[in-house]
Design an enzyme around this catalytic site. Sequence first.
Site, short mmCIF file in Angstrom:
data_model
loop_
_atom_site.label_atom_id
_atom_site.label_comp_id
_atom_site.label_asym_id
_atom_site.label_seq_id
_atom_site.Cartn_x
_atom_site.Cartn_y
_atom_site.Cartn_z
N HIS A 53 0.82 -1.21 0.00
CA HIS A 53 0.00 0.00 0.00
C HIS A 53 0.86 1.26 0.00
O HIS A 53 0.38 2.34 0.35
CB HIS A 53 -0.95 -0.02 1.20
CG HIS A 53 -1.99 -1.09 1.08
ND1 HIS A 53 -1.81 -2.36 1.61
CD2 HIS A 53 -3.19 -1.13 0.45
CE1 HIS A 53 -2.86 -3.10 1.34
NE2 HIS A 53 -3.71 -2.38 0.63
N ASP B 158 -3.56 -4.47 12.66
CA ASP B 158 -4.01 -4.08 11.32
C ASP B 158 -4.14 -5.37 10.52
O ASP B 158 -3.14 -5.95 10.10
CB ASP B 158 -2.99 -3.13 10.69
CG ASP B 158 -3.34 -2.73 9.26
OD1 ASP B 158 -4.39 -3.17 8.76
OD2 ASP B 158 -2.55 -1.98 8.65
N MET B 159 -5.36 -5.84 10.34
CA MET B 159 -5.53 -7.16 9.73
C MET B 159 -6.58 -7.15 8.62
O MET B 159 -7.61 -6.49 8.69
CB MET B 159 -5.95 -8.19 10.79
CG MET B 159 -7.21 -7.86 11.55
SD MET B 159 -7.74 -9.18 12.66
CE MET B 159 -8.57 -10.27 11.50
N TRP C 107 -14.66 -20.16 9.18
CA TRP C 107 -16.01 -19.63 9.22
C TRP C 107 -16.10 -18.38 10.11
O TRP C 107 -16.97 -17.53 9.91
CB TRP C 107 -17.00 -20.69 9.71
CG TRP C 107 -16.62 -21.35 11.00
CD1 TRP C 107 -16.92 -20.95 12.26
CD2 TRP C 107 -15.81 -22.53 11.14
NE1 TRP C 107 -16.38 -21.79 13.19
CE2 TRP C 107 -15.69 -22.79 12.53
CE3 TRP C 107 -15.20 -23.40 10.24
CZ2 TRP C 107 -14.97 -23.87 13.04
CZ3 TRP C 107 -14.49 -24.49 10.75
CH2 TRP C 107 -14.38 -24.72 12.13
N LYS C 108 -15.20 -18.26 11.08
CA LYS C 108 -15.23 -17.08 11.96
C LYS C 108 -14.84 -15.82 11.18
O LYS C 108 -15.44 -14.75 11.36
CB LYS C 108 -14.30 -17.29 13.15
CG LYS C 108 -14.75 -18.44 14.05
CD LYS C 108 -13.80 -18.66 15.21
CE LYS C 108 -14.26 -19.85 16.05
NZ LYS C 108 -13.36 -20.10 17.20
N GLY D 17 2.27 -4.39 15.78
CA GLY D 17 2.85 -3.08 15.57
C GLY D 17 4.32 -2.98 15.94
O GLY D 17 5.01 -2.05 15.52
#
Length: 330
Positions: free
Chosen positions: A45, A174-175, A226-227, A302
């Site tokens: 990014h 941050d995921m 599925w979570k 982080g």
Amino acid sequence: MMTIAFEKLKAEFNRVLLSLGFSEEKAEICAAIFAGNSRDGVYTHGLNRFPTFVEYVKKGLIKPGAEPTKENAFGSLEQWNGNSGPGMLNARFCMGRAIELAKENGIGCVALKNTNHWMRAGAYGWQAAEAGLIGICFTNTIANLPPWGGIDPRLGNNPLVIAVPRKDGHVVLDMAISQYSVGKLNQYRSHNEELPLPGGYDEEGNLSTDVAEILQSQRLLPVGFWKGSGLSLVLDLLATVLSQGRSTAQITQGENESGVSQVFICIKPDSSEHTAHLIEEIISYTKTSRPEHEGGSIYYPGENMLRTKEKSLKEGVLVDEGIWGKVLGL
């Protein structure tokens, strides 16, 4: 890969943005964000995403001069329209508003519609933490993740950020909702590398570490199976309902990912020594786990970014030579 001085990287971004009609102030901020993302190790990014950003500006999907406008306010909750402006600038502004609301009321929530990709999601968690506040933010995206039990992409890979301020280094999660973000998959593909762990499925429905197979099948693996699928769905629901903006279903009707919905939440924590002690207790206890491999370490979310930032400023920012050449030619 090669290394470029941070200031040189930022100057090239700034040059291109000025040529696209950005004001000097906006060009400077956007250039610093792109360069900072690469400096901190989020290459997908930073430099790597910059040519796509330029393409979206040229297509008219990102409007350099647009400013966000407030549409509604309900106490500590505000709704804003991004008016198709640069996603990073809209996101910085809205997290700034959430910070102001939290400082006034203890909590602030700003919901944003009609905006664009905010680049590194964690940047807005860091923004809140630097202000001494807990930050939570998330966005919806174009559909690029199948729901659990399905084959076709119907969910967004909706990033989630949670940040907690800390004196000796903020904790910033941050995921993406997939095991590997699409940007990270493309990074592995450009380097011709296998994934260290399965990141999706091949055409036959088998878990795979082959990036080409995963991108071909468009079946990324949600975190927690599925979570993760359920988490993606509720993040889309919250972003869409709170902002009254576009859902993943509506965003996906277009060819490009634009007009997304986002939410920025800030909470003012107790700033006492007791709170600081509780945070250190949790981090210290986590780090007492024995490393899986000899010489390994346990890191909080982080922590590695701070190490990468320091190294980049000292030795230069790692860049993909091919993409760097493309930016120089823009």
